[in-house]
Design a protein around this motif. Structure first.
Motif, short mmCIF file in Angstrom:
data_model
loop_
_atom_site.label_atom_id
_atom_site.label_comp_id
_atom_site.label_asym_id
_atom_site.label_seq_id
_atom_site.Cartn_x
_atom_site.Cartn_y
_atom_site.Cartn_z
N SER A 115 -26.29 -14.33 7.43
CA SER A 115 -25.64 -14.86 8.64
C SER A 115 -25.28 -13.75 9.63
O SER A 115 -25.33 -13.96 10.84
CB SER A 115 -24.38 -15.64 8.26
N GLU A 116 -24.93 -12.59 9.10
CA GLU A 116 -24.52 -11.49 9.98
C GLU A 116 -25.67 -11.04 10.88
O GLU A 116 -25.53 -10.96 12.10
CB GLU A 116 -24.01 -10.32 9.15
N LEU A 117 -26.82 -10.76 10.27
CA LEU A 117 -27.97 -10.33 11.07
C LEU A 117 -28.45 -11.45 11.97
O LEU A 117 -28.88 -11.21 13.11
CB LEU A 117 -29.10 -9.85 10.16
N LEU A 118 -28.37 -12.69 11.49
CA LEU A 118 -28.78 -13.83 12.31
C LEU A 118 -27.92 -13.93 13.57
O LEU A 118 -28.42 -14.25 14.66
CB LEU A 118 -28.68 -15.12 11.51
N ALA A 119 -26.64 -13.63 13.44
CA ALA A 119 -25.75 -13.64 14.61
C ALA A 119 -26.19 -12.59 15.63
O ALA A 119 -26.19 -12.84 16.84
CB ALA A 119 -24.31 -13.41 14.18
N PHE A 120 -26.57 -11.41 15.16
CA PHE A 120 -27.07 -10.38 16.07
C PHE A 120 -28.37 -10.84 16.73
O PHE A 120 -28.58 -10.62 17.93
CB PHE A 120 -27.31 -9.06 15.31
N ASP A 121 -29.25 -11.47 15.96
CA ASP A 121 -30.50 -11.99 16.53
C ASP A 121 -30.21 -13.01 17.63
O ASP A 121 -30.82 -12.96 18.71
CB ASP A 121 -31.34 -12.67 15.44
N TYR A 122 -29.31 -13.93 17.35
CA TYR A 122 -29.02 -14.99 18.34
C TYR A 122 -28.46 -14.39 19.63
O TYR A 122 -28.81 -14.85 20.73
CB TYR A 122 -28.04 -15.99 17.76
N LEU A 123 -27.60 -13.39 19.51
CA LEU A 123 -27.07 -12.77 20.73
C LEU A 123 -28.16 -12.02 21.48
O LEU A 123 -28.21 -12.05 22.72
CB LEU A 123 -25.92 -11.82 20.39
N ALA A 124 -29.03 -11.33 20.73
CA ALA A 124 -30.13 -10.62 21.39
C ALA A 124 -31.03 -11.58 22.15
O ALA A 124 -31.58 -11.24 23.19
CB ALA A 124 -30.94 -9.84 20.34
N MET A 125 -31.16 -12.80 21.61
CA MET A 125 -31.97 -13.83 22.27
C MET A 125 -31.16 -14.61 23.31
O MET A 125 -31.68 -15.51 23.96
CB MET A 125 -32.50 -14.80 21.22
N ASP A 126 -29.88 -14.27 23.45
CA ASP A 126 -28.94 -14.95 24.34
C ASP A 126 -28.83 -16.44 24.00
O ASP A 126 -28.69 -17.29 24.89
CB ASP A 126 -29.35 -14.77 25.81
N GLU A 127 -28.85 -16.73 22.71
CA GLU A 127 -28.66 -18.10 22.22
C GLU A 127 -27.19 -18.25 21.83
O GLU A 127 -26.83 -18.25 20.65
CB GLU A 127 -29.58 -18.37 21.03
#
Length: 233
Positions: A115-127
């Motif tokens: 979940s931690e890395l997924l949160a970084f991914d979502y922010l990088a994608m501006d989701e």
């Protein structure tokens, strides 16, 4: 005879049973050896191809939870997470997120803290909406959660929320110091510290920086905003 299959358990989970390319314990170990020997591209390909083989085994119309206590199933989950990290580090945030979403479907208890890395991914994608859904699964004891909340706010409106900033500066002081430092060397002293049985908080802070450094190259404004506040008491 099938080369690989999902074996149901009495706990309503599944075990990945297979040999050769489906012996994910061996695949994981081989990818680690390749990486340690310097064949990073080969290791990344090994992990991604393992994910592809696993994904082909998962039925699309059925919920499948893999059995964490089963060695081969656990190795399969570890390969998915490792491949997600591989894609994250080359800024392929969409693929990284897709891998992590599958990981969480197969392991809802999130043993590997995807979940931690997924949160970084979502922010990088501006989701931001997807980020809002997953951030609650990141422990409030983790410094990474504060970094995520601060970066999310900065991405939304270009400012740092005072409450989160104060919490980051006080409760996670070594991390605030690291994220506002002018250099972050992965030198011998750091490596000795982080590889020790009880790494210091300073080393753990540098590890988080190095794990996410590719983001701050792409979005340096967030780090500059943090640095602008480091002189405050």
């Amino acid at each position: 005879m099938r080369k690989a299959f999902l074996e149901p358990t009495a706990d309503q989970t599944f075990e990945v049973v297979g040999d050769g390319p489906y012996n994910f314990v061996q695949v994981l170990e081989r990818s680690r050896r390749m990486q340690e020997s310097g064949d990073v591209e080969g290791a990344c390909n090994e992990r991604f191809q393992a994910f592809q083989r696993l994904a082909a085994l998962i039925p699309e119309d059925e919920e499948v939870n893999l059995e964490w206590s089963h060695r081969n199933s656990r190795a399969a989950l570890e390969l998915i997470r490792a491949s997600a990290i591989d894609h994250f580090l080359i800024n392929d945030f969409e693929m990284s997120a897709a891998l992590l979403e599958l990981l969480l479907e197969l392991d809802p208890e999130d043993h590997l803290e995807g979940s931690e890395l997924l949160a970084f991914d979502y922010l990088a994608m501006d989701e931001q909406e997807l980020f809002d859904e997953v951030i609650n699964d990141v422990s409030d004891k983790a410094a990474s959660r504060e970094v995520l909340l601060l970066w999310s706010a900065y991405r939304r409106d270009g400012s740092l929320p005072e409450g989160e900033l104060k919490r980051f500066r006080t409760r996670f002081a070594p991390y605030f110091a690291e994220f506002t430092a002018d250099s972050h060397p992965a030198d011998a002293a750091y490596l000795q510290d982080i590889e020790s049985e009880h790494p210091s908080l300073a080393a753990q802070a540098r590890e988080l920086w190095l794990q996410t450094e590719n983001l701050w190259v792409l979005w340096p404004g967030f780090i500059e905003a943090l640095k602008a506040r480091r002189v405050e008491a």
